[in-house]
Design an enzyme around this catalytic site. Structure first.
Site, PDB file in Angstrom:
ATOM      1  N   ARG A 225     -13.683  -7.254  -3.420  1.00  0.00           N
ATOM      2  CA  ARG A 225     -13.197  -7.102  -2.034  1.00  0.00           C
ATOM      3  C   ARG A 225     -12.647  -5.681  -1.822  1.00  0.00           C
ATOM      4  NH1 ARG A 225      -7.958  -5.679   0.340  1.00  0.00           N
ATOM      5  NH2 ARG A 225      -7.819  -6.685   2.352  1.00  0.00           N
ATOM      6  N   VAL A 226     -13.048  -5.057  -0.740  1.00  0.00           N
ATOM      7  CA  VAL A 226     -12.547  -3.728  -0.397  1.00  0.00           C
ATOM      8  C   VAL A 226     -11.784  -3.840   0.920  1.00  0.00           C
ATOM      9  CG1 VAL A 226     -13.201  -1.353   0.202  1.00  0.00           C
ATOM     10  CG2 VAL A 226     -14.463  -2.590  -1.582  1.00  0.00           C
ATOM     11  N   GLY A 227     -10.592  -3.260   0.958  1.00  0.00           N
ATOM     12  CA  GLY A 227      -9.775  -3.329   2.173  1.00  0.00           C
ATOM     13  C   GLY A 227     -10.017  -2.153   3.102  1.00  0.00           C
TER      14      GLY A 227
ATOM     15  N   THR B 174      -1.052   0.053   6.821  1.00  0.00           N
ATOM     16  CA  THR B 174      -0.766  -1.000   5.835  1.00  0.00           C
ATOM     17  C   THR B 174      -0.725  -2.361   6.516  1.00  0.00           C
ATOM     18  OG1 THR B 174       0.873  -1.898   4.286  1.00  0.00           O
ATOM     19  CG2 THR B 174       1.718  -0.433   5.985  1.00  0.00           C
TER      20      THR B 174
ATOM     21  N   THR C 112       0.886  -1.171   0.000  1.00  0.00           N
ATOM     22  CA  THR C 112       0.000   0.000   0.000  1.00  0.00           C
ATOM     23  C   THR C 112       0.911   1.205   0.000  1.00  0.00           C
ATOM     24  OG1 THR C 112      -1.908  -0.958   1.135  1.00  0.00           O
ATOM     25  CG2 THR C 112      -1.541   1.337   1.567  1.00  0.00           C
TER      26      THR C 112
ATOM     27  N   GLY D 145      -6.167  -5.707   5.414  1.00  0.00           N
ATOM     28  CA  GLY D 145      -7.175  -4.712   5.751  1.00  0.00           C
ATOM     29  C   GLY D 145      -8.306  -5.186   6.632  1.00  0.00           C
TER      30      GLY D 145
HETATM   31  N1  ASP Z   1      -4.244  -2.639   3.581  1.00  0.00           N
HETATM   32  C1  ASP Z   1      -4.231  -3.117   2.237  1.00  0.00           C
HETATM   33  C2  ASP Z   1      -5.496  -3.892   1.985  1.00  0.00           C
HETATM   34  O1  ASP Z   1      -5.883  -4.696   2.802  1.00  0.00           O
HETATM   35  C3  ASP Z   1      -3.058  -3.975   1.879  1.00  0.00           C
HETATM   36  C4  ASP Z   1      -1.719  -3.602   2.483  1.00  0.00           C
HETATM   37  O2  ASP Z   1      -1.581  -2.566   3.096  1.00  0.00           O
HETATM   38  O3  ASP Z   1      -0.755  -4.346   2.327  1.00  0.00           O
HETATM   39  O4  ASP Z   1      -6.090  -3.724   0.951  1.00  0.00           O
END
Ligand code: ASP
Length: 319
Positions: free
Chosen positions: A202-204, A225, A174, A228
């Site tokens: 899918r939404v994080g 990050t 991210t 999520g």
């Molecule tokens: N937080 C992000 C998500 O879950 C992924 C990440 O930060 O590595 O979409």
């Protein structure tokens, strides 16, 4: 005096897998993003403009999982999430599962400034960005050969054919920025391709205000990050704000507590934060986190692991 912190995700490459060139490219990408954000703050600009500029630079850089270089979902497509929050009035904008916006954080900014919504998703997000005259691109713009390899390895894992375990870097990442400007305003922005092989739709946590992104003047600005789903369930970014605002915790204590909670969940996690006095924090429980900062004394540093966080000698000259 202003301060700025950026991250390029806690899904870092194991040290041994970096080539000298790819290591340098990631560090240069972080330095360029710091310069882009600091150029705004150094001329007395707003925190919200600084975080947008820094995140645009990270989205444009192929080393990070956002914009160009974003991961592919289970269908082999890109679906992008982004958010921005201005701590002045706690205004926020976000987009989820967008497919054709070159710089998702710019669309999040437009949602905040030019719509009466906080979060727009999928076709609606793309249509709004187009209406707003933002740069639109084909899916292929986001794809790099590295991300295609990561997708293929995820397919192999699904089929039980994988010999080596997939690294954190293959799975996720991210980008984000938090800033404190000369007038004392706070802002946060985050942008991501999510997880490799994520379910379509899918939404994080990134576009969920209070989960992966949050900013409130006088309290804190946070960008997160890691997987999520954990951050959404914990309400991590707002939890840090609540610890500081209601419990009077310091930035260091509040952010360490949030990471400790996620460690208990067995979630590889990292975050960046700046408080209402310009103090910064960038804790993580992973082997590394791509990150950089400019502190009030104007010292700029970038690093990936625990022991390579180092001052950028060329910073001021490069602005
Ligand atoms: N937080 C992000 C998500 O879950 C992924 C990440 O930060 O590595 O979409």
């Amino acid at each position: 005096m202003a301060s700025l912190v950026i991250h390029g995700g806690a899904g870092t490459i194991p040290r041994a897998n970096f080539t000298p060139e790819s290591y340098q490219a990631a560090r240069d990408g972080l330095a360029d993003a710091l310069r882009a954000g600091w150029a705004v703050l150094a001329r007395g600009g707003l925190a919200v403009d600084a975080v947008e500029a820094a995140v645009v630079a990270l989205e444009d850089h192929p080393s990070f999982n956002a914009g160009h270089g974003a991961v592919l979902n289970a269908a082999g497509d890109h679906e992008l999430d982004a958010a921005i929050m201005d701590g002045r009035q706690r205004m926020a904008g976000a987009i989820a599962s967008a497919r054709a916006i070159r710089n998702p954080v710019r669309a999040a900014r437009r949602v905040m400034d030019a719509s009466d919504c906080v979060l727009l998703s999928a076709a609606g997000a793309d249509a709004f960005a187009r209406e707003q005259g933002l740069d639109m691109v084909e899916q292929s713009y986001f794809t790099t050969s590295l991300r295609q390899q990561h997708w293929l390895r995820a397919e192999e894992e699904k089929a039980g054919l994988l010999k080596r375990e997939r690294s954190e870097a293959e799975k996720h990442g991210t980008v984000g920025a938090v800033a404190f400007d000369d007038a004392g305003n706070l802002a946060a922005a985050t942008s991501t391709g999510g997880y490799t092989y994520k379910r379509v739709g899918r939404v994080g946590d990134t576009p969920i205000i209070g989960a992966g992104t949050y900013a409130s003047n006088g309290v804190v600005a946070v960008s997160c990050t890691g997987l999520g789903e954990y951050f959404i369930r914990r309400g991590t970014a707002h939890d840090i704000a609540a610890r500081i605002h209601y419990a009077g915790e310091s930035l260091a204590t509040a952010t360490a507590a949030a990471i400790a909670d996620l460690t208990e969940d067995k979630c590889g996690a990292g975050l960046i934060a700046v408080d209402g006095m310009g103090n910064i924090a960038m804790p993580h429980n992973t082997e590394g986190m791509y990150r950089g900062s400019v502190t009030a004394d104007g010292v700029a540093s970038v690093g990936i692991y625990v022991d390579d966080f180092a001052k950028l000698e060329s910073f001021a000259a490069g602005l």
